[in-house]
Design a protein around this motif. Sequence first.
Motif, mmCIF file in Angstrom:
data_model
loop_
_atom_site.group_PDB
_atom_site.id
_atom_site.type_symbol
_atom_site.label_atom_id
_atom_site.label_comp_id
_atom_site.label_asym_id
_atom_site.label_seq_id
_atom_site.Cartn_x
_atom_site.Cartn_y
_atom_site.Cartn_z
ATOM 1 N N THR A 262 0.856 -1.325 -0.208
ATOM 2 C CA THR A 262 0.020 0.011 -0.181
ATOM 3 C C THR A 262 0.864 1.355 0.069
ATOM 4 O O THR A 262 2.200 0.984 0.370
ATOM 5 N N ALA A 263 0.325 2.419 -0.410
ATOM 6 C CA ALA A 263 0.991 3.575 -0.639
ATOM 7 C C ALA A 263 2.066 4.003 0.486
ATOM 8 O O ALA A 263 2.880 4.791 0.611
ATOM 9 N N SER A 264 1.292 3.657 1.757
ATOM 10 C CA SER A 264 1.900 4.205 2.950
ATOM 11 C C SER A 264 3.204 3.406 3.319
ATOM 12 O O SER A 264 4.044 3.745 4.518
ATOM 13 N N ASP A 265 3.245 2.455 2.878
ATOM 14 C CA ASP A 265 4.660 1.496 3.094
ATOM 15 C C ASP A 265 5.803 1.979 2.311
ATOM 16 O O ASP A 265 5.683 2.177 0.918
ATOM 17 N N PRO A 266 6.854 2.742 2.678
ATOM 18 C CA PRO A 266 7.968 3.258 2.006
ATOM 19 C C PRO A 266 8.509 2.306 1.105
ATOM 20 O O PRO A 266 9.297 2.793 0.217
ATOM 21 N N ASP A 267 8.566 0.995 1.348
ATOM 22 C CA ASP A 267 9.003 -0.003 0.381
ATOM 23 C C ASP A 267 8.108 -0.361 -0.441
ATOM 24 O O ASP A 267 8.507 -1.156 -1.538
ATOM 25 N N ASN A 268 6.822 0.027 -0.650
ATOM 26 C CA ASN A 268 6.087 -0.276 -1.734
ATOM 27 C C ASN A 268 6.278 0.120 -3.209
ATOM 28 O O ASN A 268 6.741 1.057 -3.212
ATOM 29 N N THR A 269 6.248 -0.978 -3.960
ATOM 30 C CA THR A 269 6.213 -0.664 -5.392
ATOM 31 C C THR A 269 5.179 -0.305 -6.189
ATOM 32 O O THR A 269 5.063 0.650 -6.928
ATOM 33 N N VAL A 270 4.219 -1.388 -6.066
ATOM 34 C CA VAL A 270 2.952 -1.044 -6.857
ATOM 35 C C VAL A 270 1.784 -1.740 -5.892
ATOM 36 O O VAL A 270 1.905 -2.548 -5.233
ATOM 37 N N SER A 271 0.644 -0.802 -5.795
ATOM 38 C CA SER A 271 -0.537 -1.303 -5.071
ATOM 39 C C SER A 271 -1.739 -0.716 -5.720
ATOM 40 O O SER A 271 -1.826 0.292 -6.337
ATOM 41 N N ALA A 272 -2.759 -1.403 -5.342
ATOM 42 C CA ALA A 272 -4.123 -0.704 -5.329
ATOM 43 C C ALA A 272 -3.952 0.788 -4.495
ATOM 44 O O ALA A 272 -3.512 0.821 -3.660
ATOM 45 N N ASP A 273 -4.534 1.579 -4.988
ATOM 46 C CA ASP A 273 -5.041 3.024 -4.353
ATOM 47 C C ASP A 273 -6.060 2.683 -3.007
ATOM 48 O O ASP A 273 -7.163 2.929 -3.127
ATOM 49 N N HIS A 274 -5.517 2.002 -1.955
ATOM 50 C CA HIS A 274 -6.574 1.585 -0.811
ATOM 51 C C HIS A 274 -7.017 2.924 0.051
ATOM 52 O O HIS A 274 -8.147 2.791 0.004
ATOM 53 N N VAL B 121 -15.774 -1.989 -3.282
ATOM 54 C CA VAL B 121 -14.710 -1.534 -4.239
ATOM 55 C C VAL B 121 -13.887 -2.720 -4.831
ATOM 56 O O VAL B 121 -13.549 -3.459 -3.997
ATOM 57 N N ALA B 122 -13.546 -2.672 -6.069
ATOM 58 C CA ALA B 122 -12.894 -3.651 -6.915
ATOM 59 C C ALA B 122 -11.259 -3.148 -6.984
ATOM 60 O O ALA B 122 -11.180 -2.067 -7.578
ATOM 61 N N GLN B 123 -10.320 -3.946 -6.952
ATOM 62 C CA GLN B 123 -8.940 -3.712 -7.262
ATOM 63 C C GLN B 123 -8.797 -4.270 -8.606
ATOM 64 O O GLN B 123 -9.403 -5.291 -9.079
ATOM 65 N N ASP B 124 -8.182 -3.293 -9.469
ATOM 66 C CA ASP B 124 -7.774 -4.056 -10.756
ATOM 67 C C ASP B 124 -6.447 -4.625 -10.709
ATOM 68 O O ASP B 124 -5.235 -4.339 -10.864
ATOM 69 N N VAL B 125 -6.662 -6.213 -10.294
ATOM 70 C CA VAL B 125 -5.577 -6.944 -9.854
ATOM 71 C C VAL B 125 -4.893 -7.135 -11.059
ATOM 72 O O VAL B 125 -3.755 -7.385 -11.015
ATOM 73 N N GLU B 126 -5.485 -7.250 -12.507
ATOM 74 C CA GLU B 126 -4.735 -7.774 -13.515
ATOM 75 C C GLU B 126 -3.526 -6.449 -13.906
ATOM 76 O O GLU B 126 -2.613 -6.887 -14.249
ATOM 77 N N LYS B 127 -4.094 -5.439 -13.581
ATOM 78 C CA LYS B 127 -3.250 -3.872 -13.774
ATOM 79 C C LYS B 127 -2.075 -4.224 -12.851
ATOM 80 O O LYS B 127 -0.750 -3.721 -13.261
ATOM 81 N N ILE B 128 -2.285 -4.446 -12.011
ATOM 82 C CA ILE B 128 -1.361 -4.416 -10.705
ATOM 83 C C ILE B 128 -0.256 -5.296 -10.826
ATOM 84 O O ILE B 128 0.918 -5.185 -10.827
ATOM 85 N N ALA B 129 -0.927 -6.662 -11.339
ATOM 86 C CA ALA B 129 -0.132 -7.963 -11.790
ATOM 87 C C ALA B 129 0.995 -7.534 -12.848
ATOM 88 O O ALA B 129 2.143 -7.638 -12.895
ATOM 89 N N HIS B 130 0.484 -6.850 -13.901
ATOM 90 C CA HIS B 130 1.176 -6.419 -15.231
ATOM 91 C C HIS B 130 2.243 -5.365 -14.731
ATOM 92 O O HIS B 130 3.468 -5.648 -15.118
ATOM 93 N N LEU B 131 1.941 -4.540 -13.934
ATOM 94 C CA LEU B 131 3.027 -3.560 -13.459
ATOM 95 C C LEU B 131 4.015 -4.068 -12.552
ATOM 96 O O LEU B 131 5.083 -3.776 -12.694
ATOM 97 N N ALA B 132 3.474 -5.068 -11.747
ATOM 98 C CA ALA B 132 4.563 -5.552 -10.939
ATOM 99 C C ALA B 132 5.636 -6.367 -11.617
ATOM 100 O O ALA B 132 6.786 -6.412 -11.439
ATOM 101 N N ILE B 133 5.232 -7.244 -12.552
ATOM 102 C CA ILE B 133 6.023 -7.937 -13.167
ATOM 103 C C ILE B 133 6.955 -7.289 -13.953
ATOM 104 O O ILE B 133 8.115 -7.557 -14.293
ATOM 105 N N ASP B 134 6.309 -6.313 -15.100
ATOM 106 C CA ASP B 134 7.098 -5.360 -15.810
ATOM 107 C C ASP B 134 8.188 -4.650 -15.028
ATOM 108 O O ASP B 134 9.294 -4.568 -15.410
ATOM 109 N N ARG B 135 7.885 -4.113 -13.927
ATOM 110 C CA ARG B 135 8.865 -3.600 -12.846
ATOM 111 C C ARG B 135 9.858 -4.755 -12.509
ATOM 112 O O ARG B 135 11.254 -3.903 -12.741
ATOM 113 N N LEU B 136 9.813 -5.661 -11.926
ATOM 114 C CA LEU B 136 10.658 -6.467 -11.663
ATOM 115 C C LEU B 136 11.572 -7.075 -12.773
ATOM 116 O O LEU B 136 12.584 -7.080 -12.714
ATOM 117 N N ILE B 137 10.934 -7.468 -14.031
ATOM 118 C CA ILE B 137 11.823 -7.805 -15.005
ATOM 119 C C ILE B 137 12.851 -6.532 -15.292
ATOM 120 O O ILE B 137 13.836 -6.840 -15.905
#
Length: 325
Positions: free
Chosen positions: A141-153, A271-287
């Motif tokens: 989540t955004a308040s975690d200083p180590d967070n890379t990508v997350s839903a806007d909780h 409220v719904a998370q866009d889990v597909e987009k989060i996964a895409h961004l996370a994998i892309d950033r890691l690669i």
Amino acid sequence: MANIKKIATDMGVSVATVSNALTGKGRVSSQMVDRIRQRANDLGYRPSLAGRALRSGQSGILGLVMPDLTNPLFPRIAQNLSMMADDRQLGILIADSRGNPDEQTQAIERLLDRGVDGLLIVPQKGTAPGQQRVPTVIINTASDPDNTVSADHAGGGKLIAEHIAALGHSDVIILGGDRVSEVQRDRVNGMHAGLNRSHKVTELWDKDGMDQLVCAIKDGATAIMTTSDLLALRVHSHLSQHGIFVPQDISLTGFDDLPFATAMHPQLTTVAQDVEKIAHLAIDRLIRTIQNDDPPVETTTVAMRLVMRASTLIKNETANLETTQ
């Protein structure tokens, strides 16, 4: 047996182009990537991970650490991450830390010992696994200083609160499951932000909060906003046992739009998370990090979507419903 050279010949492109398309490297257009991957699938091509490891010094395997796979949200996240990795011809090893911070640490070490190229970590609440000795993406989540990508909780909490306010509810309960959770705290903060000073807001937490619900409703509360669909389900059952019904007596909201939200009666506003987009961004950033492509370091938050169903009702006829459309 199909190989990269066969795919290249069929497509009329170079072997390097096929290799880049299958691994996500290089500059290959998205249209060409789709065509090459489709042809590879048609031919039954399967990359040799052992061969890739020998050529590149990389295993082609990512590690994923999940906090608790008994929670229905986390298998959905894991599935989407796995599919995104598969699209890049990468494998994923999944470890479940089973709600235990010590097990999380051990799971990370086990994956590192297996030689994964990078780590995806959805951390235990209240923990900070941080960066490891391989490229690491934190999904929290955004308040975690180590967070890379997350839903806007926090944004999701604000959406829910604005919906409740628009329905005319002025005496509102916010119920959280665990104060230790950064995600739940962000959601609660967002709910507060979506209300104003004219609202009476009672913030409750944990089992003690659940036990106070009936008295708070008798004192005039007309809506309960919870920090998860699972918690909303528990609230629904608890109130039913006391002869209090949703939404006739109290409006109720959840968070995350889990599959059972539509199986509840009434169906749950959430409220719904866009889990597909989060996964895409996370994998892309890691690669990109693994490939030393210098990805941006800022946190990325993905907007959530309000899902209005039958568990919330208008409180009075003068409520402004425009913001719920």
